[in-house]
Design an enzyme around this catalytic site. Sequence first.
Site, PDB file in Angstrom:
ATOM      1  N   ALA A 156      -4.251   7.567  -4.687  1.00 22.18           N
ATOM      2  CA  ALA A 156      -3.529   7.115  -4.602  1.00 22.18           C
ATOM      3  C   ALA A 156      -3.559   5.013  -5.270  1.00 22.18           C
ATOM      4  O   ALA A 156      -3.170   4.799  -4.251  1.00 22.18           O
ATOM      5  CB  ALA A 156      -2.347   7.128  -4.019  1.00 22.18           C
ATOM      6  N   GLY A 202      -0.281  -1.258   0.271  1.00 24.24           N
ATOM      7  CA  GLY A 202       0.197  -0.301   0.101  1.00 24.24           C
ATOM      8  C   GLY A 202       0.783   1.052  -0.003  1.00 24.24           C
ATOM      9  O   GLY A 202       2.343   0.962  -0.134  1.00 24.24           O
ATOM     10  N   ASN A 203       0.112   2.704   0.013  1.00 22.26           N
ATOM     11  CA  ASN A 203       1.111   3.987   0.176  1.00 22.26           C
ATOM     12  C   ASN A 203       0.689   4.533   1.463  1.00 22.26           C
ATOM     13  O   ASN A 203      -0.251   3.793   2.085  1.00 22.26           O
ATOM     14  CB  ASN A 203       1.305   4.640  -0.518  1.00 22.26           C
ATOM     15  CG  ASN A 203      -0.222   4.360  -1.437  1.00 22.26           C
ATOM     16  OD1 ASN A 203      -0.943   5.102  -0.641  1.00 22.26           O
ATOM     17  ND2 ASN A 203      -0.850   3.514  -2.590  1.00 22.26           N
ATOM     18  N   HIS A 204       0.937   5.804   2.132  1.00 23.14           N
ATOM     19  CA  HIS A 204       0.717   6.554   2.828  1.00 23.14           C
ATOM     20  C   HIS A 204      -0.010   7.362   3.067  1.00 23.14           C
ATOM     21  O   HIS A 204      -1.411   8.118   3.988  1.00 23.14           O
ATOM     22  CB  HIS A 204       2.206   7.621   3.330  1.00 23.14           C
ATOM     23  CG  HIS A 204       2.964   6.318   3.537  1.00 23.14           C
ATOM     24  ND1 HIS A 204       3.330   5.960   5.005  1.00 23.14           N
ATOM     25  CD2 HIS A 204       4.269   6.887   3.572  1.00 23.14           C
ATOM     26  CE1 HIS A 204       4.193   4.938   5.262  1.00 23.14           C
ATOM     27  NE2 HIS A 204       4.927   5.697   4.381  1.00 23.14           N
ATOM     28  N   SER A 205      -1.717   7.699   1.292  1.00 23.29           N
ATOM     29  CA  SER A 205      -2.668   8.289   1.095  1.00 23.29           C
ATOM     30  C   SER A 205      -3.337   8.672   2.508  1.00 23.29           C
ATOM     31  O   SER A 205      -4.019   7.077   3.096  1.00 23.29           O
ATOM     32  CB  SER A 205      -2.822   7.888  -0.162  1.00 23.29           C
ATOM     33  OG  SER A 205      -4.246   8.732  -0.568  1.00 23.29           O
TER      34      SER A 205
END
Length: 398
Positions: A274, A206-209
């Site tokens: 994102a 995943g990502n930090h969005s």
Amino acid sequence: MLHGKKILLGISGSIAAYKSITLVRLLVKSGAEVKVVMTPSARDFVSPLTLSTLSKNPVLIDLFSEGAWANHVMLGRWADLFVIAPLSCNTLAKMANGLCDNLLLAAYLSATCPVWVAPAMDEDMWFHPSTAGNLATLASFGNKVIPVNNGELASGLTGPGRMAEPEEMLSLVQAFFETSENLAGKTVLVTAGPTYEPIDPVRFIGNHSSGKMGVAIAHEMVARGARVTLVAGPGVQVQAHPNLQVDYVQTAAQMYDACIANFPKTDIAVMAAAVADFTPVTVAEEKIKKNEGGLVIELLKTRDILGEMGRQKKAGQFLVGFALETNNEQAYARQKMAAKNADMIVLNSLRDAGAGFGTDTNKVTIYSRNGLEQSFPVKSKTAVATDIVDAIIKEFYA
């Protein structure tokens, strides 16, 4: 003028409450229907009788009165706009943390209309880090913070913290309703947040969005009169509204399917999410155990949501993409706009302080196919959403 508009005015305990008397008079004179809800402590600063006389409606203070229950849910749904003026430091802290110990707070927590707040406090309280944090939290919820003025304060000091004047607030309210209908009848699709690509039942890529930017855009679109579908990734927090439908998804594939299904009936699409560029080829059915040999994960490129929407786009549809770059930002943004057949690209840069994932602020540059290039300073994501939607409307109706 404000004929036919319903405005709920919340008044908390502050010496600035005396200005609310003038604000009620100005709103009613402009044609608005006004109801007033007060915190119990606000009665020490302004008379409910005065406010009920000017508003031509009973002033509401208590959750329970003479055995009857004040329906805060209907109160929050009745209004076209909820303005809390003055907003004391105490009520600000309660709102930011979801406390609900009076009727004003209950109405706020159940409100489905836009909520504006006009802070009023002394200079030292205004500069306290907790105040800044609480205001940022309110803004992240989609609430509008009306700037304070610099002037004489109740303590005798001179500085920031003075509540905006009633005439200023009236102008803001009138401008809001003048622009709130410019997307009436339009259907908008917005995406927000990350996608989680599972590796096994426990882990994911995943990502930090946080999704805050996409949510702020969705709320701003609703405020302009649009019917909005928000496709939201995991962890995204959204304030409910009758004209906002939220479709929650987890993976890039689910977001792709939701967007492609909704796009044919969409006038404007804003792809702010994102989305993961890659997803594991296989997902383990059981939790992968740690071993000394390490782990190799084969990744497959995800389907291009913005590119596919660009291919499907018909005349009259307006497509907006986002670009998060670390170098050659302008060139990459313009290349992306052309390659994806987008009408507009909103550029973020991870090199800019106050921009990027997980923050309550953002700094953007907007590019359009018609040659628009507009850069903005760091602002709250709520304010950035206003700038983005203003630019979209200008280009959409060009």
